[in-house]
Design a protein around this motif. Structure first.
Motif, PDB file in Angstrom:
ATOM      1  N   ASP A 157     -78.359  47.310 127.499  1.00 49.97           N
ATOM      2  CA  ASP A 157     -76.684  47.857 128.033  1.00 49.97           C
ATOM      3  C   ASP A 157     -75.901  46.170 128.219  1.00 49.97           C
ATOM      4  OD1 ASP A 157     -74.994  48.881 127.231  1.00 49.97           O
ATOM      5  OD2 ASP A 157     -75.072  50.409 129.750  1.00 49.97           O
ATOM      6  N   VAL A 158     -76.480  45.437 127.932  1.00 54.54           N
ATOM      7  CA  VAL A 158     -76.148  44.420 128.628  1.00 54.54           C
ATOM      8  C   VAL A 158     -74.387  43.739 127.500  1.00 54.54           C
ATOM      9  CG1 VAL A 158     -76.050  41.464 128.706  1.00 54.54           C
ATOM     10  CG2 VAL A 158     -78.363  43.159 129.219  1.00 54.54           C
ATOM     11  N   LYS A 159     -74.546  43.810 126.684  1.00 50.67           N
ATOM     12  CA  LYS A 159     -73.741  43.834 125.811  1.00 50.67           C
ATOM     13  C   LYS A 159     -73.467  42.001 125.457  1.00 50.67           C
ATOM     14  CE  LYS A 159     -70.999  48.042 127.528  1.00 50.67           C
ATOM     15  NZ  LYS A 159     -71.403  48.770 128.380  1.00 50.67           N
ATOM     16  N   ARG A 213     -77.089  47.489 120.722  1.00 47.69           N
ATOM     17  CA  ARG A 213     -78.384  47.825 119.929  1.00 47.69           C
ATOM     18  C   ARG A 213     -79.457  47.411 121.232  1.00 47.69           C
ATOM     19  NH1 ARG A 213     -78.651  46.270 114.345  1.00 47.69           N
ATOM     20  NH2 ARG A 213     -77.565  48.068 112.688  1.00 47.69           N
ATOM     21  N   CYS A 214     -78.591  46.676 122.183  1.00 45.93           N
ATOM     22  CA  CYS A 214     -79.508  45.649 123.262  1.00 45.93           C
ATOM     23  C   CYS A 214     -79.920  46.877 124.012  1.00 45.93           C
ATOM     24  CB  CYS A 214     -78.141  45.381 124.625  1.00 45.93           C
ATOM     25  SG  CYS A 214     -78.974  44.785 125.838  1.00 45.93           S
ATOM     26  N   PRO A 215     -81.136  47.192 124.088  1.00 46.43           N
ATOM     27  CA  PRO A 215     -81.333  48.110 125.268  1.00 46.43           C
ATOM     28  C   PRO A 215     -81.269  48.062 126.080  1.00 46.43           C
ATOM     29  CG  PRO A 215     -83.795  46.836 124.390  1.00 46.43           C
ATOM     30  CD  PRO A 215     -82.679  45.781 124.422  1.00 46.43           C
ATOM     31  N   CYS A 252     -80.296  41.517 131.398  1.00 43.08           N
ATOM     32  CA  CYS A 252     -80.407  40.757 130.240  1.00 43.08           C
ATOM     33  C   CYS A 252     -82.782  40.681 130.895  1.00 43.08           C
ATOM     34  CB  CYS A 252     -80.409  39.326 129.586  1.00 43.08           C
ATOM     35  SG  CYS A 252     -80.999  38.954 127.963  1.00 43.08           S
ATOM     36  N   MET A 253     -82.851  41.521 129.976  1.00 42.67           N
ATOM     37  CA  MET A 253     -84.735  41.077 130.158  1.00 42.67           C
ATOM     38  C   MET A 253     -84.991  40.294 128.851  1.00 42.67           C
ATOM     39  SD  MET A 253     -86.739  44.531 128.029  1.00 42.67           S
ATOM     40  CE  MET A 253     -85.762  45.272 127.083  1.00 42.67           C
ATOM     41  N   LYS A 254     -84.078  39.318 127.779  1.00 40.18           N
ATOM     42  CA  LYS A 254     -84.639  38.454 127.183  1.00 40.18           C
ATOM     43  C   LYS A 254     -85.941  39.390 126.082  1.00 40.18           C
ATOM     44  CE  LYS A 254     -83.940  34.914 130.734  1.00 40.18           C
ATOM     45  NZ  LYS A 254     -82.359  35.080 130.756  1.00 40.18           N
ATOM     46  N   CYS A 255     -84.970  39.957 125.389  1.00 46.39           N
ATOM     47  CA  CYS A 255     -86.573  40.662 124.604  1.00 46.39           C
ATOM     48  C   CYS A 255     -85.705  39.848 123.203  1.00 46.39           C
ATOM     49  CB  CYS A 255     -85.607  42.197 124.314  1.00 46.39           C
ATOM     50  SG  CYS A 255     -84.663  43.045 123.874  1.00 46.39           S
ATOM     51  N   GLY A 256     -83.926  39.734 122.524  1.00 34.76           N
ATOM     52  CA  GLY A 256     -83.832  39.483 122.004  1.00 34.76           C
ATOM     53  C   GLY A 256     -83.292  40.207 120.768  1.00 34.76           C
ATOM     54  N   LYS A 257     -83.223  41.061 120.963  1.00 38.82           N
ATOM     55  CA  LYS A 257     -82.545  42.085 120.190  1.00 38.82           C
ATOM     56  C   LYS A 257     -80.955  41.853 119.442  1.00 38.82           C
ATOM     57  CE  LYS A 257     -83.207  47.099 118.858  1.00 38.82           C
ATOM     58  NZ  LYS A 257     -83.511  48.298 119.579  1.00 38.82           N
ATOM     59  N   CYS A 258     -80.695  40.899 120.005  1.00 33.69           N
ATOM     60  CA  CYS A 258     -79.098  41.311 120.161  1.00 33.69           C
ATOM     61  C   CYS A 258     -79.022  40.037 118.652  1.00 33.69           C
ATOM     62  CB  CYS A 258     -78.215  40.583 121.524  1.00 33.69           C
ATOM     63  SG  CYS A 258     -78.684  39.407 121.974  1.00 33.69           S
ATOM     64  N   SER A 259     -80.124  38.840 119.353  1.00 37.02           N
ATOM     65  CA  SER A 259     -80.170  37.792 117.831  1.00 37.02           C
ATOM     66  C   SER A 259     -80.825  38.711 116.610  1.00 37.02           C
ATOM     67  CB  SER A 259     -81.203  36.472 118.374  1.00 37.02           C
ATOM     68  OG  SER A 259     -80.388  35.719 119.891  1.00 37.02           O
TER      69      SER A 259
END
Ligand SMILES: Cc1cc2nc3c(=O)[nH]c(=O)nc-3n(C[C@H](O)[C@H](O)[C@H](O)COP(=O)(O)OP(=O)(O)OC[C@H]3O[C@@H](n4cnc5c(N)ncnc54)[C@H](O)[C@@H]3O)c2cc1C
Ligand code: SF4
Ligand code: SF4
Ligand code: SF4
Ligand code: SF4
Lengths: 662, 128
Positions: free
Chosen positions: B78-80, B74-76, B21-28
């Protein structure tokens, strides 16, 4: 019998911490031919080299083995040290006990055992080495630059200023590259055309520079100092010698529906066109796919209106063959396609655009004449949202794993320019990290925030949803507030990842230059040889090597030029003596080797041989040592075992393997 | 069971490596259930990374995630993240002593109290 000296390097603690260097020296002394062995802290230092030279003289050494780092680092150092002490440089072998041993092992006992074995193999080889003498080849004092962006232009100017002829081959109808599409440039915000056009003009006017636009490299043969290149000059259907650049043809051409490449497809151009007003050369080309005359035989208007009589529908592609000493690749980049990113609605809404498209929108010569407006309805936007890292830093297979490096800065630039010109427009930027290392770069970004009130939000956008009323609903997150955000925007700008120009694969194959998994050209050494390709005589300039902005591109372009000049300044080059050679008595002229030689170095001759008293004429393989690169493909292919590589003969390799397996 | 143990169990069940995870927040940013959740999708990842499984299994989010897999798509990186909350759910169910069901048993067990997410997620899991 050889008299061999073995020199074991500690490399500070790089080797000595993991390998018992004294033991390696001791064990080496037990090997056949070895008459001297010693260890030292830094063999590559002057003191270290002096030790080697002293031993060569005192002990009358006929060959040496240096147990040290990779031969890529110091083979040359030790070869020239040996040469100065009177030893043939090809009597020097390196046992790589650092990269191949100490750096990859932890256990001292095991690493020492391996180091001893590697030394043993090198000693076995030196026992069979013979002195070799390099040949010479001439250097053609002319450079080729592939790609006419700012990188190619700068490299060409620097080489030409040093007094050498340079040809630029540019694929599109004009030089200038991406920089010609930019409006203003960070970090100083000067107008891109204002600083680029003078350079384009200077290149075009330079007596040492020849520019081939609308041209592509088709074939490359030869080697460093002596490349032969075929250039295809595509037919423009306009005689450059006659055209005055008046532009009447473009005005009158009835076929006006082709998407303008220069304006990223945001508006149209005529079938006969120059990509932009300051194009160099200012000579149009006819797009055969769009020209009515080419498709139906009717029309011919451009020819009728052209006062200079420059239109020539019969023009054909030309192939030009030219010799070069050095080749610089400067093929640049493009933005990636966004088909994998449906969530940003790029293909659904005209008001979702890439940053490069925004450059055109903001430019006075662009599709909106420089007015900031929505491309769907021409309305002036009130809310703009920028999304950074679109397609960059993605390891999910949809985009690129790397950071595109330029987008944080150009997004700050865009945000600032918009706030400056249109204070009524609110600008929001969604970011993951703001990456602005570089002189005056972070200050630039802070100015956007502090002086221009650009709203930076730490977080990403999940999706952009086009609304029935034409607005764009942006759903994002503010990670610092831990809140989801729903924001109505009029325009969304995507800081789209960049990738090397897809053409680069073709170019790399022609040049036997290597590319990485992202199609960026690989440098010879990431730190110490950043503008040289591993292929001798091929240099790298600009974004084709990795993402960079204009200041960095120009600096690298100059560096590539210096390296090319360094090569062109030489009259002759020493050729590698480790070339292939056929044993005349064993060769049966079967032609297998010529078929595998990638350099076309092998031919066949009818030769008289004396085979154990029997004289007869046989067809025998002959290697042109100037063309042979010593790759060894022929030696492993030869069914009779007649082909051998000097310096790496089959006997030597087998001896090494035997020594390892002993 | 120790925290470390539970965290590694979650990683094992989900097959997720939180370090990606790169902590981008796209998941949220993508999550339709975001406002219902006390611990947000990007935090699923950091909670597991930090070993705070207790909070995760006691969170509202456990039963608020719709298993829509938007975050996962959408996670860039691929963290799931959805797989983490799903794994946490499984952990709760396993600890309650439940084991595998055959499809025939399902209708009988369906009642008001059964969290639908559990079923939805279970089915979706086998789709990908
Ligand atoms: C939206 C955006 C905004 C930017 N803003 C800034 C800024 O404000 N400041 C800044 O410093 N940088 C900025 N940059 C970066 C800048 O554009 C690049 O650093 C610069 O253009 C790199 O130049 P180049 O010559 O390496 O590549 P390019 O400009 O891409 O030039 C490459 C040239 O090679 C040609 N070519 C490609 N393949 C072949 C082939 N096979 N044969 C012949 N020719 C070929 C191409 O047609 C092109 O003309 C921006 C970039 C983008 C995308
Ligand atoms: S001949 Fe072709 S290029 Fe010339 S005016 Fe007609 S359509 Fe345009
Ligand atoms: S430069 Fe900035 S916007 Fe571009 S990929 Fe890197 S971090 Fe993202
Ligand atoms: S989208 Fe992926 S990388 Fe980004 S915060 Fe969520 S889990 Fe991490
Ligand atoms: S799967 Fe769950 S956490 Fe992921 S986006 Fe859907 S509801 Fe949100």
């Amino acid at each position: 019998m050889q008299r061999i000296g073995v020199f074991v390097c500690h490399c500070g603690s790089n080797i000595a911490a993991t390998v018992d260097v004294k033991k390696v020296a001791e064990m080496a002394l037990l090997e056949p031919g070895v008459v001297h062995a010693e260890d030292y802290q830094y063999m590559c230092s002057e003191a270290g080299q002096a030790k080697i030279q002293a031993a060569i003289k005192e002990k009358n050494l006929t060959g040496i083995v240096v147990c040290s780092c990779s031969p890529r680092m110091h083979e040359n150092t030790f070869r020239s040290a040996a040469e100065k002490a009177g030893l043939n440089p090809y009597m020097v072998e390196i046992a790589n006990i650092r990269e191949h041993c100490s750096w990859i092992h932890k256990n001292v006992e095991e690493a020492t055992e391996k180091a001893v074995i590697l030394a043993r193999a090198a000693i076995a080889k030196v026992n069979l080495n013979a002195p070799l003498k390099p040949g010479e080849s001439l250097v053609t004092k002319r450079a080729l630059v592939i790609g006419g962006g700012i990188a190619g232009i700068q490299t060409a100017l620097d080489i030409a200023d040093a007094g050498y002829e340079v040809d630029i081959v540019e694929k599109t109808p004009s030089i200038g590259g991406r920089m010609s599409q930019l409006d203003k440039t960070f970090p100083t915000l000067d107008c891109s055309a204002c600083i680029l056009t003078p350079k384009m003009v200077e290149a075009a006017a330079h007596e040492k520079i020849t520019i081939y636009t609308y041209s592509e490299v088709e074939k490359v043969s030869g080697f460093v100092g002596d490349f032969t290149v075929d250039i295809r000059k595509k037919a423009r259907f306009v005689d450059a010698g006659k055209c005055t650049g008046c532009g009447v043809c473009q005005e009158k051409c009835p076929s006006k529906k082709s998407l303008s490449e220069f304006n990223r497809g945001l508006n149209t151009r005529s079938a006969i066109y120059t990509p932009f007003a300051q194009a160099i050369p200012n000579v149009p080309v006819i797009d055969t796919e769009a020209c009515i005359k080419m498709k139906t035989g009717k029309c011919g208007i451009c020819s009728k209106v052209c006062q200079a009589g420059a239109i020539d529908y019969e023009q054909k592609d030309e192939i030009l063959t030219q010799k070069y000493g050095a080749i610089v690749v400067a093929t640049g980049f493009d933005t990636i396609k966004l088909d994998n990113y449906d969530e940003y609605a790029y293909n659904q809404s005209k008001d979702v655009i890439t940053s490069l498209e925004l450059e055109r929108v903001m430019n006075a010569a662009g599709p909106t004449k420089g007015h900031l407006e929505r491309l769907s309805d021409g309305k002036h936007p009130k809310e703009m949202v920028f999304i950074q890292c679109v397609g960059s830093r993605c390891s999910d297979g949809r985009g690129k794993s790397y950071c595109s490096k330029i987008c944080c800065m150009y997004t700050a630039k865009h945000a600032m320019l918009i706030r400056d010109k249109y204070p009524d427009v609110n600008v929001t930027v969604f970011y993951i990290d703001v990456r602005t290392p570089g002189k005056n770069f972070d200050e630039f970004y802070r100015r956007a925030v502090e002086d221009y009130g650009v709203n930076y939000i730490k977080g990403q956008v999940g999706k952009v949803i086009p609304q029935p009323d034409g607005k764009l609903l942006v759903q994002g997150v503010d990670l610092l507030d831990n809140k989801q955000i729903l924001k109505e925007a009029d325009m969304v700008v995507l800081a789209t990842a960049i990738e090397p120009n897809p053409d680069v694969r073709k170019i790399a194959t022609m040049l036997t230059a290597s590319i990485d998994t992202n199609n960026f050209l690989t440098e010879s050494h990431a730190k110490l040889r950043p503008v040289e390709s591993p292929t001798a005589g091929v240099f790298l300039s600009g974004v084709c090597q990795g993402p960079k902005d204009i200041p960095e591109t120009v600096a690298q372009a100059g560096a590539a030029a210096v390296k090319a000049i360094g090569l062109l300044a030489k009259d002759k080059l020493m050729t590698n003596p480790c070339t292939a050679k056929a044993d005349e008595l064993m060769c049966n002229g079967c032609s297998t080797c010529a078929n595998v030689c990638p350099y076309g170095a092998i031919t066949y001759e009818e030769k008289e041989v004396n085979d154990h008293g029997i004289r007869e004429t046989r067809r025998i393989a002959v290697v042109n040592s100037a063309l042979c690169q010593g790759c060894g493909a022929c030696t492993v292919t030869c069914p009779s075992g007649a082909m051998d590589l000097q310096g790496f003969s089959n006997r030597q390799i087998i001896a090494e393997v035997d020594a390892i397996c002993r | 069971m120790s925290h470390v143990n539970k965290a590694s169990q979650i990683k094992e069940i989900s097959g997720v490596n939180p370090l990606k995870c790169m902590k981008c927040g796209k998941c949220s940013a993508s999550c339709p259930s975001f406002n219902e959740m006390d611990i947000k999708p990007h935090q699923f990842v950091s909670y597991v990374q930090n070993g705070d499984i207790e909070s995760l299994v006691n969170s509202k989010s456990l039963w608020k995630c719709l298993s829509c897999f938007a975050c996962l798509e959408r996670c860039p990186r691929d963290v799931k993240p959805a797989k983490l909350i799903d794994a946490a759910r499984q952990l709760v169910v396993r600890e309650k002593g439940a084991t595998y069901l055959s499809p025939d048993e399902v209708p009988e067990l369906l009642d008001e109290d059964l969290p639908q997410q559990l079923l939805v997620s279970a089915f979706r899991r086998y789709r990908r």
